[in-house]
Design a protein around this motif. Structure first.
Motif, short mmCIF file in Angstrom:
data_model
loop_
_atom_site.label_atom_id
_atom_site.label_comp_id
_atom_site.label_asym_id
_atom_site.label_seq_id
_atom_site.Cartn_x
_atom_site.Cartn_y
_atom_site.Cartn_z
N SER A 3 4.69 17.39 3.05
CA SER A 3 3.33 17.12 2.59
C SER A 3 2.29 17.39 3.67
O SER A 3 1.14 17.72 3.37
CB SER A 3 3.21 15.67 2.10
OG SER A 3 3.31 14.75 3.19
N LYS A 37 0.52 19.74 0.96
CA LYS A 37 -0.54 19.01 0.27
C LYS A 37 -1.71 18.67 1.19
O LYS A 37 -2.88 18.77 0.80
CB LYS A 37 0.01 17.74 -0.36
CG LYS A 37 -1.05 16.94 -1.12
CD LYS A 37 -0.47 15.76 -1.83
CE LYS A 37 -1.55 14.94 -2.52
NZ LYS A 37 -2.33 15.72 -3.51
N PHE A 38 -1.39 18.24 2.43
CA PHE A 38 -2.45 17.81 3.36
C PHE A 38 -2.68 18.86 4.46
O PHE A 38 -3.10 18.50 5.57
CB PHE A 38 -2.08 16.46 3.98
CG PHE A 38 -1.97 15.34 2.98
CD1 PHE A 38 -3.10 14.66 2.57
CD2 PHE A 38 -0.74 14.99 2.44
CE1 PHE A 38 -3.01 13.63 1.64
CE2 PHE A 38 -0.63 13.97 1.52
CZ PHE A 38 -1.78 13.28 1.11
N ASP A 62 -7.96 10.35 5.39
CA ASP A 62 -6.89 11.31 5.10
C ASP A 62 -5.54 10.82 5.63
O ASP A 62 -4.50 11.11 5.05
CB ASP A 62 -7.24 12.67 5.69
CG ASP A 62 -8.47 13.29 5.04
OD1 ASP A 62 -8.62 13.13 3.82
OD2 ASP A 62 -9.29 13.91 5.76
N HIS A 111 -4.49 8.29 3.09
CA HIS A 111 -4.05 9.00 1.88
C HIS A 111 -2.63 9.54 2.06
O HIS A 111 -1.78 9.41 1.16
CB HIS A 111 -5.02 10.14 1.57
CG HIS A 111 -4.77 10.79 0.25
ND1 HIS A 111 -5.45 11.94 -0.15
CD2 HIS A 111 -3.92 10.49 -0.77
CE1 HIS A 111 -5.03 12.28 -1.35
NE2 HIS A 111 -4.09 11.43 -1.75
N TRP A 112 -2.34 10.14 3.22
CA TRP A 112 -1.00 10.66 3.49
C TRP A 112 0.05 9.54 3.46
O TRP A 112 1.11 9.70 2.85
CB TRP A 112 -0.98 11.35 4.85
CG TRP A 112 0.39 11.75 5.31
CD1 TRP A 112 1.11 12.85 4.91
CD2 TRP A 112 1.23 11.06 6.25
NE1 TRP A 112 2.34 12.87 5.54
CE2 TRP A 112 2.43 11.79 6.36
CE3 TRP A 112 1.07 9.89 6.99
CZ2 TRP A 112 3.48 11.39 7.20
CZ3 TRP A 112 2.11 9.48 7.83
CH2 TRP A 112 3.30 10.23 7.92
N ASN A 169 -0.11 6.55 1.96
CA ASN A 169 0.04 6.01 0.61
C ASN A 169 0.75 7.00 -0.31
O ASN A 169 1.59 6.61 -1.14
CB ASN A 169 -1.33 5.66 0.02
CG ASN A 169 -1.97 4.47 0.71
OD1 ASN A 169 -1.27 3.67 1.36
ND2 ASN A 169 -3.27 4.34 0.60
N TYR A 170 0.45 8.27 -0.17
CA TYR A 170 1.08 9.31 -1.00
C TYR A 170 2.59 9.32 -0.80
O TYR A 170 3.35 9.54 -1.75
CB TYR A 170 0.49 10.67 -0.63
CG TYR A 170 1.11 11.83 -1.37
CD1 TYR A 170 0.69 12.16 -2.66
CD2 TYR A 170 2.09 12.62 -0.77
CE1 TYR A 170 1.25 13.24 -3.33
CE2 TYR A 170 2.66 13.70 -1.44
CZ TYR A 170 2.24 14.00 -2.72
OH TYR A 170 2.80 15.06 -3.38
N ASN A 171 3.04 9.05 0.43
CA ASN A 171 4.47 9.06 0.73
C ASN A 171 5.11 7.68 0.71
O ASN A 171 6.28 7.53 1.07
CB ASN A 171 4.69 9.71 2.10
CG ASN A 171 4.41 11.21 2.09
OD1 ASN A 171 5.17 11.98 1.55
ND2 ASN A 171 3.29 11.60 2.68
#
Length: 376
Positions: A45, A49-50, A225, A228-229, A231-233
């Motif tokens: 990611s 994604k990031f 950001d 976000h990274w 929480n996304y994972n």
């Protein structure tokens, strides 16, 4: 009674235990495989994604500020929070996809974390496949009784210990996880609470540890950001785990525990009205026009616009009188400056106490503020 089976003979009395052990082993294997997949997803990611928010800004800072040179051995300092853990993964990706002209050591100092936080750090390092080197210190015990600005003292002592351990491990640089939001908060804090214009530098030479350097490769990455990274994972990291912060949070609420938290709220409020304000704060220290500055300092020397106002490179009698007056004003220490002096004095006093406790003499570990460095 013994029963013959495909897996061999085993005693019936221990059969349930054997089967249970087999199930636990299979369950552990499945968990490990799931962890590996999740770790790979977190790594992927960063690049996918990031890519724009994290990877590109990380590599831009490394290149723009020339943070890495051939032959560097970098101690990536991990506190256990989201910022430093992401920094560790970014360095791993850079090493994996780059030209590998540097070496990495992932360094964790335990300054006195409670067991729960310490175990969380170890678990996250294992989960994210970060091979950490851990060492301990007594910093939390030393600063726990400090009433005036314990965060300043703690930060200085932690940095000193990290420099010392990194040098012991053959490193010439330490990497810290300060990000873009830390930078703009520092700029505003210096103006509002310090009466000065300064910033958090992307790299610094150490004052007390010759040949050592500090770098901040997360310099251009936004905190939102990073969150976000994480929480996304589905990643969960420790917050600031010091006892003073925990006490302040319990008494005043987590968002009101420091001047930095107040500044963070102020910037967020201003950004709601105009989002460009954040980038303008960051750029303000890149666009300093000395022709519009009354006075400034460089390499410890104080300069004033009147010094060459009429094209005179020398100092007139009035200029000398003015500088003398400024020195007299500077000598009248403000409350914050007196606290700073007291804090530096406290560093050596606390170290003496630590040495008496351990019964061994240690080299000075509190890193003093160097040229171009802010009080973080």
């Amino acid at each position: 009674m013994e029963i013959s089976g495909l897996r061999g003979n085993f005693n019936l009395e221990n059969g349930v235990e054997y089967q249970s052990t087999m199930k636990e082993t299979e369950s552990t294997d499945l968990t490990q495989k799931a962890d590996i997949r999740t770790c790979r997803d977190a790594e992927r990611s960063i690049i996918k994604k990031f890519r724009r928010e994290l990877w590109c800004r990380f590599t831009k800072a490394v290149q723009e500020y020339e943070l890495i040179r051939d032959g560097d051995r970098i101690a990536v300092c991990i506190s256990g929070g989201k910022d430093s853990m992401l920094m560790a993964k970014l360095f791993q990706e850079l090493y994996r996809h780059g030209k590998r002209n540097f070496e990495l050591v992932f360094l964790v100092m335990n300054p006195g974390y409670n067991e729960r936080n310490y175990q969380r750090i170890l678990e996250n390092a294992r989960f994210l496949n970060v091979p950490i080197t851990v060492f301990s210190s007594e910093i939390f015990d030393i600063v726990s009784s400090e009433e005036s600005s314990p965060c300043y003292l703690c930060a200085r002592m932690r940095r000193g210990y990290l420099y010392s351990k990194a040098r012991e491990l053959g490193c010439n640089k330490i990497a810290l996880g300060h990000h873009y939001d830390d930078v703009i908060e520092t700029v505003l804090m210096g103006m509002l609470y310090g009466g000065q214009i300064q910033t958090m530098m992307p790299k610094l030479h150490s004052v007390n540890f010759e040949g050592m350097e500090l770098i901040r490769p997360m310099y251009l990455i936004r905190e939102k950001d990073i969150i976000h990274w994480a929480n996304y994972n589905g990643l969960r990291f420790i917050q600031c785990a010091c006892r003073f912060t925990e006490k302040c949070a319990s008494e005043n609420g987590a968002e009101k525990s420091s001047k930095r938290a107040e500044i963070k709220q102020l910037i967020a409020l201003l950004a709601e009205r105009d989002p460009v304000i954040e980038s303008n704060i960051f750029r303000s220290v890149e666009n300093v026009n000395l022709n519009t500055i009354i006075a400034w300092k460089k390499d410890g020397a104080r300069h004033h616009f009147l010094d060459d106002y009429d094209g005179n490179s020398g100092q007139s009698g009035e200029t000398v009188d003015r500088m003398q007056s400024e020195k007299e004003i500077d000598s009248e220490k403000t409350e914050s400056e007196r606290e700073s002096v007291a804090e530096e004095k406290t560093v050596s006093e606390r170290e003496s106490v630590a040495e008496e406790k351990t019964g061994s003499k240690k080299e000075p570990v509190a890193e003093k503020k160097g040229k171009g460095e802010t009080e973080e």
